[in-house]
Motif scaffolding. Structure first.
Motif, PDB file in Angstrom:
ATOM      1  N   ARG A   1       5.760   5.393  -5.096  1.00 43.34           N
ATOM      2  CA  ARG A   1       6.852   4.772  -4.351  1.00 43.34           C
ATOM      3  C   ARG A   1       7.699   5.793  -3.609  1.00 43.34           C
ATOM      4  NH1 ARG A   1       7.924  -0.106  -4.209  1.00 43.34           N
ATOM      5  NH2 ARG A   1       6.671  -0.560  -6.046  1.00 43.34           N
ATOM      6  N   HIS A   2       7.868   6.972  -4.217  1.00 41.13           N
ATOM      7  CA  HIS A   2       8.703   7.994  -3.594  1.00 41.13           C
ATOM      8  C   HIS A   2       7.875   9.172  -3.062  1.00 41.13           C
ATOM      9  CE1 HIS A   2      11.422   5.880  -6.462  1.00 41.13           C
ATOM     10  NE2 HIS A   2      12.226   5.915  -5.413  1.00 41.13           N
ATOM     11  N   SER A   3       6.552   9.041  -3.143  1.00 39.54           N
ATOM     12  CA  SER A   3       5.630  10.041  -2.577  1.00 39.54           C
ATOM     13  C   SER A   3       5.938  11.450  -3.060  1.00 39.54           C
ATOM     14  CB  SER A   3       5.675   9.988  -1.032  1.00 39.54           C
ATOM     15  OG  SER A   3       5.284   8.725  -0.564  1.00 39.54           O
TER      16      SER A   3
ATOM     17  N   SER B   1       0.856  -1.174   0.000  1.00 39.44           N
ATOM     18  CA  SER B   1       0.000   0.000   0.000  1.00 39.44           C
ATOM     19  C   SER B   1       0.896   1.229   0.000  1.00 39.44           C
ATOM     20  CB  SER B   1      -0.909  -0.005   1.235  1.00 39.44           C
ATOM     21  OG  SER B   1      -1.803   1.097   1.196  1.00 39.44           O
ATOM     22  N   LEU B   2       0.693   2.091  -0.985  1.00 38.60           N
ATOM     23  CA  LEU B   2       1.545   3.262  -1.149  1.00 38.60           C
ATOM     24  C   LEU B   2       0.717   4.525  -0.980  1.00 38.60           C
ATOM     25  CD1 LEU B   2       3.514   1.997  -4.265  1.00 38.60           C
ATOM     26  CD2 LEU B   2       4.361   2.104  -1.925  1.00 38.60           C
TER      27      LEU B   2
ATOM     28  N   THR C   1       4.559  -1.090 -12.946  1.00 33.21           N
ATOM     29  CA  THR C   1       5.956  -1.418 -12.695  1.00 33.21           C
ATOM     30  C   THR C   1       6.669  -0.296 -11.956  1.00 33.21           C
ATOM     31  OG1 THR C   1       5.972  -2.734 -14.717  1.00 33.21           O
ATOM     32  CG2 THR C   1       8.099  -2.171 -13.760  1.00 33.21           C
ATOM     33  N   LEU C   2       6.393   0.947 -12.370  1.00 30.05           N
ATOM     34  CA  LEU C   2       7.046   2.095 -11.759  1.00 30.05           C
ATOM     35  C   LEU C   2       6.186   2.744 -10.679  1.00 30.05           C
ATOM     36  CD1 LEU C   2       8.477   3.710 -14.993  1.00 30.05           C
ATOM     37  CD2 LEU C   2       9.685   2.283 -13.362  1.00 30.05           C
ATOM     38  N   SER C   3       4.996   2.178 -10.436  1.00 26.84           N
ATOM     39  CA  SER C   3       4.083   2.706  -9.416  1.00 26.84           C
ATOM     40  C   SER C   3       3.772   4.178  -9.651  1.00 26.84           C
ATOM     41  CB  SER C   3       4.680   2.499  -8.004  1.00 26.84           C
ATOM     42  OG  SER C   3       4.887   1.137  -7.757  1.00 26.84           O
ATOM     43  N   ARG C   4       3.442   4.509 -10.891  1.00 26.68           N
ATOM     44  CA  ARG C   4       3.086   5.886 -11.228  1.00 26.68           C
ATOM     45  C   ARG C   4       1.601   5.949 -11.568  1.00 26.68           C
ATOM     46  NH1 ARG C   4       8.487   7.491 -14.718  1.00 26.68           N
ATOM     47  NH2 ARG C   4       9.893   7.328 -12.933  1.00 26.68           N
ATOM     48  N   LEU C   5       0.961   6.942 -11.008  1.00 28.63           N
ATOM     49  CA  LEU C   5      -0.477   7.095 -11.153  1.00 28.63           C
ATOM     50  C   LEU C   5      -0.767   8.416 -11.853  1.00 28.63           C
ATOM     51  CD1 LEU C   5      -3.172   5.714 -10.165  1.00 28.63           C
ATOM     52  CD2 LEU C   5      -3.099   7.341  -8.283  1.00 28.63           C
TER      53      LEU C   5
END
Length: 1029
Positions: A675-677, A638-639, A657-661
């Protein structure tokens, strides 16, 4: 294969075994071995034939044996799992037999080798057959004594390496053997000879395809007599004959692996540095092409396709030397090494090549059936070069090849008949090679000034589209039962898939691009195809699928045997899992009540599991479930989401893959790195649509619907987030927008048109004005003049058809929707009036401007005009100027055709017509009939009939069977336009291959004698062609 193998074997009914060795060394770019794919299609038809195949277990080979049609018929035998004692026994048998043959040929070799020597050789081989074979070939050198050769061999150090299980080390037996053979062949250090040795070895090892000694000499600038001794001295490492024209290959892949690895080939005399040798081969290829290429090397006749030359292959072998064939097809493959330096020597040779030999190179590739290599070569060159005149020229060459790929691929001679004459006026290729053009159709008017920003534009209705993960293919559904697989660089159709029933509205490739899934509607189902074999894998039609059930996303498992579907019904979601081959519905994973949050409408593959994401205030959660699992989805991570954002913001795209929204909120677009908020993009963007990432996340694209025209924004990743990379206006509404996996290409579609852009061709501030206008053109009776205007425009251009120059440009002072040219006048029509201009004398100065008050013969008002709510489409004038047909359209209704009688200013009435909105109605030569084309392509008409007694004029309906033969889109002289764009002359001669952008429905074309007019809206202006008689 069917003709060569399957058919004869079926007819003969014999039982036999066919052996295919070293399958892994067959070069093809298919995701699964191409040979195994073909076998999969036909092996069931010849059950009495057995195939014995060997090869390293590389991914392509393993996937090939896993093909559904082949898996059940295959027994796999893994050699590395064979008992070592059995392998050693076979090697001993091989050595004993081979040395006996040598002894018989040499004589005086009794009791040789000894038992001890044979035991030592078997020990040294350590289970490697390649070692045993190399030892035998080393000993069996025709110029050396076998006993002395064997003694040298046995002096090497011992080792125990097993191929495929342990990596080679610098002092292994195999490496020592290769080093010993090289030292034995070339002796002590030779400052003059060693560079030649490395050059020749580099050509053998690094050639894209095996080269013969004569070809190696030609590429490297060596005499063939110098090459042969080098190769002969290391014959034990090569598959080599003494014929100078036969290809040379490494005997085993372990030798190239050894000689390019500095940690293994520690003697620098023999180590091959790939960048250095690639540069040498690249230079050799360019120099050879600059010296040897010429026009029409194969002496082909004019105006024919390559397939119409029965001896084309013989001509190629006779007139194009093997070394030149290799250079033409493979020079760019030596540029592919990213470490290849941009030396002045290479860039100078490349510039000379493009400036002087470019079209001759395309000819050779066309003849060899390798035109696709030109696309790859120029794409690579334009990325490799730095800003320079050479890069400008290479870009123009790339546009030439992609713009005319179809004709280059099919006809070497039509490079000069069709491609070069139609290239834009400012094209560098046109300027350099213009004298070589041999047009069979003269462009009177409408030749483009420059390349269109889109590298490809063609008419094709696109309902659904998918880009393959490898980036090589695009699948396009036409909204019916047909799906086409096209080359992603040229849009060339590679294959067509026919769905059993219904319409394909969603497409998805498997991870290896071997399978294609289509979501079918009416009836709802899932159709899976094997793209390599063209075989329908399965058609699955689920039960309990109603109008409220929608397919949001489809994904294959990594192995391609299962697929998952994200199903949305009203406000609920679930995931269904199916077996691709059996069609069985294995399980349904319910999401509602099992997981928290709102589902992001995409699923993706992770290993052999399926993943999806949900959002809730403050976080986005990733869930996972196995394709073969019946367990509930498991939370993976959970990010965090940005603070203070509401739960109902709209999610457009998620890059898992890169957790970009990517999402929009309050007329802004955001890209959030979960991932890096942190935000990677935060921009104003009202009415944002069609958002997507490239596979690696480097590029991000979306469309903004503006009040005037949509704008496409392309963003590129940087150290601080996404920065604007390209921005361009389309001025047409886009229905599909897709970025390629590598971010280098953009696919867009609108109604019946698809377009392909290359992102590097577009500047940041570029504004792409893509209009879809309609035109009307009419010819004078003697075919010396033509008048052309844009429908709704106010300017009429009168053209001299001999010179193509405009002697008169008329400012009509009104919107022109139709026109007619008589012997001495130009008649223009709007719905309120008809205006006639007197034509000037033929010696009038060119480009003379006329306006509404100049040379007016008459200005006739019309009584009835369309209603305020209608839109005027076309006005057509009869040849005798007595009748005018006006076509308008009403909102949400059919078109109407009004017919007016000009002398009496009487409206004869109107009819509702189901017609195509982009083709003008036309009158017969006597003016008594007017015809229009329906949406179904049929021609219907109205006849003007005058009652002989009362004199009343009325209309009479005419059906398709009554259509006259002189329809304007039909040539009265026998010219033909084929479905694939070829224009055939009266005798059947191929005069011109229309570029894809110039093709259209037949009703958007007009013939007048030997003149052809192209009128469809994808062109910036009407194109007028004069064809050879």
């Amino acid at each position: 294969m069917r003709k060569l193998i399957v058919g004869p074997l079926k007819r003969s009914t014999i039982s036999t075994v066919i052996v295919i060795d070293a399958l892994d060394e067959c070069k093809d770019e298919e995701p699964a071995s191409a040979i195994l794919s073909v076998l999969g299609r036909f092996v069931s038809e010849i059950p009495k034939v057995k195939f014995f195949l060997t090869g390293r277990p590389e991914p392509r080979v393993r996937r090939g044996f896993g093909l559904p049609l082949l898996a059940e018929a295959t027994d796999v035998f893994v050699l590395h799992e064979v008992e070592p004692s059995l392998v050693n026994s076979d090697i001993r048998l091989f050595l004993r037999h081979s040395f006996l043959e040598i002894a018989d040929r040499q004589g005086r070799l009794d009791c040789w080798p000894t038992k001890e020597q044979l035991n030592l050789l078997c020990e040294r081989a350590a289970g490697l057959f390649v070692y045993a074979v190399a030892m035998v070939q080393f000993v069996d050198h025709r110029n050396n004594n076998p006993k002395k050769q064997l003694d040298r061999l046995l002096l090497l150090p011992k080792s125990t390496v097993y191929e495929g299980k342990v990596k080679y080390k610098a002092n292994t037996t195999l490496d020592s053997l290769y080093t010993s053979i090289l030292q034995e062949a070339f002796g002590d250090d030779d400052p003059e000879g060693d560079p030649k040795v490395r050059s020749v070895l580099g050509a053998v090892i690094l050639a894209a395809n095996p080269l013969s000694p004569s070809a190696i000499g030609a590429l490297l600038g060596f005499d063939t007599d110098d090459v042969l001794p080098f190769l002969s001295s290391i014959h034990s490492l090569l598959t080599f004959q003494q014929d100078i024209d036969q290809p040379v290959r490494p005997f085993h892949k372990s030798f190239p692996d050894f000689i390019v690895d500095p940690a293994r080939c520690i003697n620098q005399r023999f180590h091959i540095s790939p960048p250095d040798r690639h540069m040498e081969l690249l230079t050799g290829c360019l120099n050879l092409m600059n010296r040897m290429l010429g026009g029409n090397m194969c002496k082909l006749p004019d105006a024919i396709t390559n397939s119409e030359v029965p001896d084309l292959r013989d001509r190629a072998e006779r007139y194009i030397a093997p070394a030149l064939q290799y250079a033409c097809k493979s020079w760019h493959k030596h540029l592919a090494d990213e470490r290849t330096a941009r030396t002045p020597k290479i860039t100078s040779a490349l510039h000379r090549f493009l400036e002087n030999k470019f079209l001759f190179w395309l000819e050779v590739l066309s003849v060899l059936g390798a035109a696709r290599e030109a696309v790859d070569a120029l794409d690579l060159v334009t990325k490799w070069l730095e800003a320079s005149p050479t890069l400008d020229l290479a870009n123009d060459c790339f546009r030439f090849v992609t713009g005319f790929f179809e004709v280059i691929d099919e006809s070497a001679s039509h490079i000069y008949h069709s491609a070069l004459p139609v290239s834009p006026q400012t094209s560098m290729v046109r300027k350099l090679y213009g004298p070589h053009a041999k047009p069979l159709a003269r462009i009177v008017h409408g030749l483009p000034d420059s390349w269109n920003p889109a590298i490809m534009i063609m008419e094709y209705y696109c309902k659904a589209v998918a880009w393959s993960p490898c980036g090589r293919f695009i699948a396009i559904s036409d909204g019916g039962s047909r799906v086409e697989i096209r080359d992603a660089a040229t849009l060339k159709r590679l294959t067509t898939l026919e769905f059993p029933e219904g319409q394909a509205c969603e497409l998805a490739f498997s991870p290896d691009a071997r399978l294609l899934m289509g979501h079918n509607v009416n009836p709802a189902g899932f159709i899976s195809w094997d793209l390599q074999t063209g075989v329908l894998v399965n058609a699955i039609f689920p039960d309990q699928w109603d109008d409220d059930t929608l397919c949001s996303s489809i994904i294959y498992s990594t192995c391609g045997t299962m697929f998952g579907v994200l199903i949305r019904r009203l406000c609920t979601f679930n995931i269904r899992i199916y077996d691709v081959h059996s069609g069985a519905h294995t399980y349904t994973h319910l999401i509602e009540g099992i997981v928290e949050g709102m589902v992001v409408c995409v699923i993706w593959t992770h290993g052999e599991c399926l993943r999806f994401a949900t959002t809730k205030p403050g976080s986005i959660t990733t869930w996972e479930v196995g394709f073969a699992s019946r367990n509930a989805p498991t939370e993976i991570e959970s990010l965090p989401l940005p603070d203070n954002f509401p739960h109902d913001f709209y999610i457009h795209s998620f890059h898992p893959t890169l957790s970009r929204l990517a999402f929009t909120y309050l007329e802004r677009i955001f890209v959030w790195d979960t991932r890096h908020s942190k935000f990677l993009l935060n921009e104003y963007a009202k009415d944002t649509h069609r958002i997507s990432f490239s596979s690696d996340g480097r590029f991000f694209i979306y469309e903004v619907i503006g009040t005037l025209a949509p704008t496409i924004y392309l963003w590129k990743e940087s150290s601080t987030g996404y920065i604007l990379h390209r921005k361009f206006n389309c001025e047409v509404w886009i229905s599909r927008l897709l970025i390629s996996p590598n971010g280098e290409s953009i696919f867009a579609s609108r109604y019946r048109t698809i377009q392909l852009w290359r992102t590097m061709d577009l500047t940041t501030s570029f504004s792409h004005k893509q209009t879809y206008e309609r035109f009307v053109v009419d010819f004078s009776p003697d075919e010396t003049l033509a008048a052309a205007t844009r429908v709704g425009g106010k300017t009429i251009t009168v053209l001299d058809l001999k010179s193509g120059n405009p002697p008169l440009i008329i400012d009509a002072g009104m919107e022109v929707y139709g026109q007619r040219v008589t012997g001495d006048t130009v008649v223009a029509a709007y719905h309120e009036k008809v205006v006639t201009w007197n034509l000037p004398a033929r010696d009038r100065v060119l480009n003379t401007k006329a306006n509404l008050n100049d040379n007016i013969s008459t200005a006739t008002p019309l009584i009835i005009c369309p209603t305020m709510s209608s839109r005027l489409e076309f006005v057509s004038i009869s040849p005798d100027l007595h009748s005018i047909a006006i076509v308008d359209s009403l909102p949400f209704s059919h078109h109407r055709l009004h017919l007016h009688h000009v002398p009496t200013r009487q409206c004869l009435g109107y009819v509702f017509v189901d017609r195509r909105g982009d083709s003008c109605p036309w009158f017969t030569s006597d003016g008594r009939e007017v015809w229009y084309t329906t949406d179904r392509g049929e021609a219907n008409g109205l006849a003007v009939v005058e009652d002989t007694e009362s004199g009343v004029i009325k209309l009479e309906h005419l059906g398709p069977t009554q259509r006259p033969s002189n329809a304007p889109w039909l040539s009265s002289r026998g010219y033909q336009i084929m479905d694939d764009g070829w224009i055939l002359g009266i005798s059947g001669k191929r005069l011109l291959r229309l570029p894809p952008r110039w093709r259209s429905l037949d009703t958007n074309r007009t013939w007048s004698g030997r003149f052809l007019v192209l009128l469809h809206g994808a062109l910036p202006e009407a194109v007028i062609l004069e064809l050879e008689e």
